[in-house]
Design a protein around this motif. Structure first.
Motif, short mmCIF file in Angstrom:
data_model
loop_
_atom_site.label_atom_id
_atom_site.label_comp_id
_atom_site.label_asym_id
_atom_site.label_seq_id
_atom_site.Cartn_x
_atom_site.Cartn_y
_atom_site.Cartn_z
N MET A 1 0.83 -1.19 0.00
CA MET A 1 0.00 0.00 0.00
C MET A 1 0.87 1.25 0.00
O MET A 1 1.91 1.29 0.65
CB MET A 1 -0.91 0.02 1.22
N SER A 2 0.40 2.27 -0.69
CA SER A 2 1.16 3.50 -0.77
C SER A 2 0.89 4.40 0.44
O SER A 2 -0.14 4.26 1.12
CB SER A 2 0.79 4.26 -2.05
N ASP A 3 1.81 5.31 0.69
CA ASP A 3 1.61 6.29 1.76
C ASP A 3 0.38 7.14 1.47
O ASP A 3 -0.37 7.48 2.39
CB ASP A 3 2.83 7.20 1.90
N ARG A 4 0.14 7.47 0.19
CA ARG A 4 -1.02 8.29 -0.19
C ARG A 4 -2.31 7.54 0.11
O ARG A 4 -3.27 8.11 0.57
CB ARG A 4 -0.92 8.66 -1.67
N ARG A 5 -2.32 6.23 -0.12
CA ARG A 5 -3.50 5.43 0.19
C ARG A 5 -3.73 5.40 1.69
O ARG A 5 -4.86 5.54 2.15
CB ARG A 5 -3.38 4.01 -0.36
N ASP A 6 -2.66 5.20 2.46
CA ASP A 6 -2.79 5.17 3.92
C ASP A 6 -3.33 6.50 4.45
O ASP A 6 -4.21 6.52 5.30
CB ASP A 6 -1.45 4.86 4.58
N GLU A 7 -2.78 7.60 3.94
CA GLU A 7 -3.25 8.92 4.34
C GLU A 7 -4.72 9.12 3.92
O GLU A 7 -5.53 9.63 4.69
CB GLU A 7 -2.38 10.01 3.71
N GLY A 8 -5.04 8.68 2.71
CA GLY A 8 -6.42 8.77 2.22
C GLY A 8 -7.38 7.97 3.08
O GLY A 8 -8.48 8.43 3.41
N MET A 38 -8.66 3.62 -6.08
CA MET A 38 -8.50 4.90 -6.75
C MET A 38 -9.13 6.03 -5.95
O MET A 38 -8.50 7.07 -5.74
CB MET A 38 -9.12 4.83 -8.16
N ILE A 39 -10.37 5.84 -5.45
CA ILE A 39 -10.98 6.94 -4.70
C ILE A 39 -10.30 7.16 -3.36
O ILE A 39 -10.20 8.30 -2.90
CB ILE A 39 -12.52 6.79 -4.53
N THR A 40 -9.82 6.09 -2.75
CA THR A 40 -9.11 6.26 -1.48
C THR A 40 -7.83 7.05 -1.68
O THR A 40 -7.53 7.97 -0.93
CB THR A 40 -8.83 4.89 -0.83
N GLU A 41 -7.10 6.70 -2.72
CA GLU A 41 -5.83 7.39 -2.97
C GLU A 41 -6.04 8.79 -3.57
O GLU A 41 -5.46 9.76 -3.10
CB GLU A 41 -4.95 6.56 -3.88
N ALA A 42 -6.88 8.90 -4.59
CA ALA A 42 -7.03 10.17 -5.31
C ALA A 42 -7.91 11.16 -4.56
O ALA A 42 -7.48 12.26 -4.23
CB ALA A 42 -7.59 9.92 -6.71
N VAL A 47 -6.80 14.86 -2.44
CA VAL A 47 -7.60 16.08 -2.32
C VAL A 47 -8.04 16.36 -0.88
O VAL A 47 -7.69 17.39 -0.31
CB VAL A 47 -8.83 16.05 -3.26
N TRP A 48 -8.79 15.44 -0.28
CA TRP A 48 -9.31 15.68 1.06
C TRP A 48 -8.21 15.81 2.12
O TRP A 48 -8.40 16.46 3.14
CB TRP A 48 -10.29 14.57 1.47
N SER A 49 -7.05 15.23 1.89
CA SER A 49 -5.98 15.27 2.88
C SER A 49 -5.09 16.51 2.77
O SER A 49 -4.21 16.71 3.59
CB SER A 49 -5.10 14.01 2.74
N ARG A 50 -5.31 17.34 1.77
CA ARG A 50 -4.49 18.54 1.59
C ARG A 50 -4.74 19.54 2.72
O ARG A 50 -5.80 19.59 3.31
CB ARG A 50 -4.80 19.21 0.25
N GLY A 52 -4.77 22.87 2.40
CA GLY A 52 -5.26 24.16 1.93
C GLY A 52 -6.63 24.58 2.41
O GLY A 52 -6.93 25.78 2.48
N LEU A 53 -7.49 23.63 2.73
CA LEU A 53 -8.84 23.90 3.23
C LEU A 53 -9.13 22.98 4.41
O LEU A 53 -8.61 21.86 4.48
CB LEU A 53 -9.91 23.64 2.15
N SER A 54 -10.00 23.42 5.29
CA SER A 54 -10.41 22.57 6.41
C SER A 54 -11.35 21.48 5.90
O SER A 54 -11.94 21.58 4.81
CB SER A 54 -11.12 23.42 7.46
N LEU A 55 -11.52 20.43 6.71
CA LEU A 55 -12.48 19.39 6.36
C LEU A 55 -13.89 19.98 6.27
O LEU A 55 -14.69 19.56 5.43
CB LEU A 55 -12.43 18.25 7.38
N ARG A 56 -14.20 20.96 7.12
CA ARG A 56 -15.50 21.63 7.09
C ARG A 56 -15.71 22.29 5.73
O ARG A 56 -16.75 22.13 5.11
CB ARG A 56 -15.58 22.65 8.21
#
Length: 126
Positions: A1-8, A38-42, A47-50, A52-56
């Protein structure tokens, strides 16, 4: 598993909740596993883990976009997620007002019905 997938996956669980993600994972088959990855990673990892914006804020943007598309099940899922993202019913209504102006009154009207039913199921009084 990739780090991006884990973070996602961590972000997906934070937003949607463990129970929702566990159900989705349990329903995953060999056929749709590539889509889930794909949706977990992408979506969740890129996107959601960036920062730049809050989760809200991401929650409100997502609700507006889904409402504009007429994606009822996804609107309901992301309304339930507001319990985790901190978006209030009042803020969700503000997003729906934007949908009315920029995507059309019928789309907003329909989405508001989905939002109201979902809040009722959650025991939330908007």
């Amino acid at each position: 598993m990739s780090d991006r997938r884990d973070e996602g996956m961590a972000t997906r669980r934070r937003v949607l909740g463990d129970a929702h993600v566990d159900r989705a994972e349990a329903r995953t088959t060999a056929f749709d596993a590539p889509f889930q990855e794909m949706i977990t990673e992408a979506a969740w990892g890129h996107v959601w883990s960036r920062a730049g914006l809050s989760l809200r804020d991401r929650s409100l943007i997502t609700l507006a976009l889904l409402a504009a598309q007429g994606s009822d099940e996804e609107v309901a899922m992301h309304v339930r997620a507001t319990a985790n993202t901190g978006a209030t019913p009042e803020e969700v209504m503000e997003a729906m007002l934007h949908v009315a102006i920029y995507a059309g009154v019928p789309r907003a009207n329909h989405a508001i019905g989905v939002v109201r039913r979902t809040y009722a199921e959650m025991g939330v009084e908007p």
